[in-house]
Scaffold this motif. Structure first.
Motif, PDB file in Angstrom:
ATOM      1  N   HIS A 262      21.502 -34.787  88.882  1.00  0.00           N
ATOM      2  CA  HIS A 262      22.063 -34.102  90.010  1.00  0.00           C
ATOM      3  C   HIS A 262      23.382 -33.728  89.952  1.00  0.00           C
ATOM      4  O   HIS A 262      24.281 -34.452  89.197  1.00  0.00           O
ATOM      5  N   TRP A 263      23.659 -32.497  90.449  1.00  0.00           N
ATOM      6  CA  TRP A 263      24.952 -32.038  90.496  1.00  0.00           C
ATOM      7  C   TRP A 263      25.234 -31.635  92.023  1.00  0.00           C
ATOM      8  O   TRP A 263      24.452 -31.046  92.582  1.00  0.00           O
ATOM      9  N   ILE A 264      26.406 -31.791  92.361  1.00  0.00           N
ATOM     10  CA  ILE A 264      27.219 -31.697  93.720  1.00  0.00           C
ATOM     11  C   ILE A 264      28.183 -30.914  93.523  1.00  0.00           C
ATOM     12  O   ILE A 264      29.107 -31.329  92.947  1.00  0.00           O
ATOM     13  N   VAL A 265      28.360 -29.646  94.283  1.00  0.00           N
ATOM     14  CA  VAL A 265      29.582 -28.994  94.118  1.00  0.00           C
ATOM     15  C   VAL A 265      30.039 -28.684  95.691  1.00  0.00           C
ATOM     16  O   VAL A 265      29.197 -28.718  96.552  1.00  0.00           O
ATOM     17  N   ARG A 266      31.226 -29.309  96.078  1.00  0.00           N
ATOM     18  CA  ARG A 266      31.748 -29.031  97.503  1.00  0.00           C
ATOM     19  C   ARG A 266      33.020 -28.198  97.236  1.00  0.00           C
ATOM     20  O   ARG A 266      33.748 -28.215  96.246  1.00  0.00           O
ATOM     21  N   TRP A 267      33.394 -27.462  98.198  1.00  0.00           N
ATOM     22  CA  TRP A 267      34.329 -26.304  97.981  1.00  0.00           C
ATOM     23  C   TRP A 267      35.098 -26.246  99.281  1.00  0.00           C
ATOM     24  O   TRP A 267      34.579 -26.301 100.323  1.00  0.00           O
ATOM     25  N   GLU A 268      36.503 -25.778  99.240  1.00  0.00           N
ATOM     26  CA  GLU A 268      37.374 -25.484 100.105  1.00  0.00           C
ATOM     27  C   GLU A 268      38.235 -24.255  99.764  1.00  0.00           C
ATOM     28  O   GLU A 268      38.804 -24.429  99.034  1.00  0.00           O
ATOM     29  N   CYS A 269      37.729 -23.351 100.433  1.00  0.00           N
ATOM     30  CA  CYS A 269      38.340 -21.999  99.876  1.00  0.00           C
ATOM     31  C   CYS A 269      38.925 -21.177 101.036  1.00  0.00           C
ATOM     32  O   CYS A 269      37.854 -20.227 101.609  1.00  0.00           O
ATOM     33  N   PRO A 270      40.146 -21.018 101.559  1.00  0.00           N
ATOM     34  CA  PRO A 270      40.271 -20.155 102.563  1.00  0.00           C
ATOM     35  C   PRO A 270      40.177 -18.882 102.207  1.00  0.00           C
ATOM     36  O   PRO A 270      40.062 -18.061 103.186  1.00  0.00           O
ATOM     37  N   GLU A 271      40.537 -18.478 101.083  1.00  0.00           N
ATOM     38  CA  GLU A 271      40.400 -16.885 100.586  1.00  0.00           C
ATOM     39  C   GLU A 271      39.153 -17.063  99.799  1.00  0.00           C
ATOM     40  O   GLU A 271      38.872 -18.140  98.929  1.00  0.00           O
ATOM     41  N   PRO A 272      38.241 -15.928  99.491  1.00  0.00           N
ATOM     42  CA  PRO A 272      37.242 -15.838  98.767  1.00  0.00           C
ATOM     43  C   PRO A 272      37.720 -16.349  97.040  1.00  0.00           C
ATOM     44  O   PRO A 272      38.605 -15.827  96.628  1.00  0.00           O
ATOM     45  N   PHE A 273      36.918 -17.248  96.582  1.00  0.00           N
ATOM     46  CA  PHE A 273      37.154 -17.654  95.075  1.00  0.00           C
ATOM     47  C   PHE A 273      36.146 -17.596  94.146  1.00  0.00           C
ATOM     48  O   PHE A 273      34.833 -17.912  94.741  1.00  0.00           O
ATOM     49  N   VAL A 274      36.150 -16.592  93.054  1.00  0.00           N
ATOM     50  CA  VAL A 274      35.136 -16.426  92.418  1.00  0.00           C
ATOM     51  C   VAL A 274      35.330 -17.289  91.307  1.00  0.00           C
ATOM     52  O   VAL A 274      36.191 -17.549  90.213  1.00  0.00           O
ATOM     53  N   GLN A 275      33.915 -18.061  90.802  1.00  0.00           N
ATOM     54  CA  GLN A 275      33.862 -19.142  89.913  1.00  0.00           C
ATOM     55  C   GLN A 275      32.650 -18.616  88.934  1.00  0.00           C
ATOM     56  O   GLN A 275      31.555 -18.403  89.206  1.00  0.00           O
ATOM     57  N   GLN A 276      33.095 -18.769  87.663  1.00  0.00           N
ATOM     58  CA  GLN A 276      32.101 -18.556  86.585  1.00  0.00           C
ATOM     59  C   GLN A 276      31.815 -19.784  85.996  1.00  0.00           C
ATOM     60  O   GLN A 276      32.741 -20.592  85.802  1.00  0.00           O
ATOM     61  N   VAL A 277      30.502 -19.711  85.618  1.00  0.00           N
ATOM     62  CA  VAL A 277      29.994 -20.764  84.863  1.00  0.00           C
ATOM     63  C   VAL A 277      29.164 -20.284  83.533  1.00  0.00           C
ATOM     64  O   VAL A 277      28.475 -19.186  83.598  1.00  0.00           O
ATOM     65  N   ILE A 278      29.220 -21.036  82.333  1.00  0.00           N
ATOM     66  CA  ILE A 278      28.415 -20.403  81.035  1.00  0.00           C
ATOM     67  C   ILE A 278      26.944 -21.055  81.426  1.00  0.00           C
ATOM     68  O   ILE A 278      27.167 -22.150  81.523  1.00  0.00           O
ATOM     69  N   PRO A 279      26.039 -20.338  81.510  1.00  0.00           N
ATOM     70  CA  PRO A 279      24.837 -20.880  81.684  1.00  0.00           C
ATOM     71  C   PRO A 279      24.187 -21.794  80.311  1.00  0.00           C
ATOM     72  O   PRO A 279      24.620 -21.440  79.206  1.00  0.00           O
ATOM     73  N   GLN A 280      23.610 -22.837  80.586  1.00  0.00           N
ATOM     74  CA  GLN A 280      23.105 -23.535  79.595  1.00  0.00           C
ATOM     75  C   GLN A 280      21.523 -23.639  79.384  1.00  0.00           C
ATOM     76  O   GLN A 280      21.111 -23.058  80.336  1.00  0.00           O
ATOM     77  N   PRO A 281      20.886 -24.207  78.606  1.00  0.00           N
ATOM     78  CA  PRO A 281      19.468 -24.169  78.553  1.00  0.00           C
ATOM     79  C   PRO A 281      18.864 -25.221  79.183  1.00  0.00           C
ATOM     80  O   PRO A 281      17.945 -25.850  79.156  1.00  0.00           O
TER      81      PRO A 281
END
Length: 270
Positions: free
Chosen positions: A41-60
């Motif tokens: 399982h993966w959990i992502v938590r974020w705090e972004c006062p301004e919009p933040f663009v995140q990119q991830v390389i897709p895996q199989p």
């Protein structure tokens, strides 16, 4: 429940220095009953006062994630995709996902993975009961890691899932492609499996929704991203040869199509 930093998969998170300022990513080991199916399982938590663009390389890997879809909490099936994966994060929030073992989501779906390949669809649209109440519980602002994982697994427990022994062989091949940098061609995987390339292609299409050539090259591109993240000077021509690309230009084209910039440029800015 065991929770730990994301670790081995961190090369998939692009521009990790900037990401670390805004997001926290953790992996959680699934319950024993789900380990034949779920890798983590993966959990992502974020705090972004301004919009933040995140990119991830897709895996199989097929992912089932709790997210908002048109403002409504849903459990979403994220099929394996060739397209870049980009999210714009704002404010404070979190998301939980389950990364299924490469070939193991077929047992959940009960059909070839082609029907979700390259798509993001609500889980209940392809299998199982309505997922909105489970997703709403997971996305509660005060939900703990333990509560989120327990809620997702409890919902998945409601599905009629029977393990597919053939999936283990495909999973082993994908694991080998991930670990062994000397595996640079689909033909090598077919030889390792003891089958023809055409047979392997059929198996991967059925169990992953994508071919073995893509899987092998994707892991080698992740190796290139990991080299860029070291912050040290990289001989890209030598690395291209090591990773099975015909030349540096071939690596540059493949890397740019996934990341958006050539590897040398990305390394300078990552």
């Amino acid at each position: 429940m065991t929770s730990e930093p994301v670790g081995r998969g961190e090369s998939a998170i692009l521009r990790p220095t900037a990401a670390a300022k805004h997001i926290d990513v953790r992996r959680v080991v699934p319950a024993e009953r789900w380990r034949p199916f779920i890798q983590y399982h993966w959990i992502v938590r974020w705090e972004c006062p301004e919009p933040f663009v995140q990119q991830v390389i897709p895996q199989p890997f097929v992912h089932v994630s709790a997210e908002l879809l048109e403002g409504r909490p849903r459990l979403l099936v994220n099929g394996i995709t060739r397209e870049p994966f980009v999210r714009t994060l704002t404010g404070t929030g979190h998301v939980l996902g389950a990364a299924f073992r490469p070939a193991s989501f077929r047992a959940v779906l009960g059909a070839d993975l082609g029907i979700v390949s390259g798509r993001i669809v609500p889980l209940c649209d392809v299998v199982g009961p309505d997922d909105s109440s489970a997703a709403a519980e997971i996305l509660r602002a005060d939900a703990t890691d333990e509560e989120m994982v327990a809620e997702l697994e409890a919902h998945l427990d409601r599905l009629d899932i029977v393990a597919d022994p053939d999936a283990d062989a495909i999973n082993a091949l994908v694991d080998a492609a991930e670990r062994d940098r000397s595996l640079t061609r689909a033909e090598q995987l077919a030889e390792l499996a003891g089958v023809s390339l055409r047979t392997l292609q059929r198996q991967f299409t059925a169990y992953l929704g994508i071919g073995p050539k893509w899987v092998v090259q994707r892991f080698r591109l992740l190796d290139a991203a990991a080299a860029a993240h070291t912050g040290t000077r990289t001989d890209w021509a030598a690395l291209a040869a090591e990773l099975g690309f015909s030349d540096q230009a071939h690596l540059t084209r493949a890397f740019t199509s996934v990341v958006g910039t050539p590897p040398a440029t990305y390394a300078r800015n990552a």
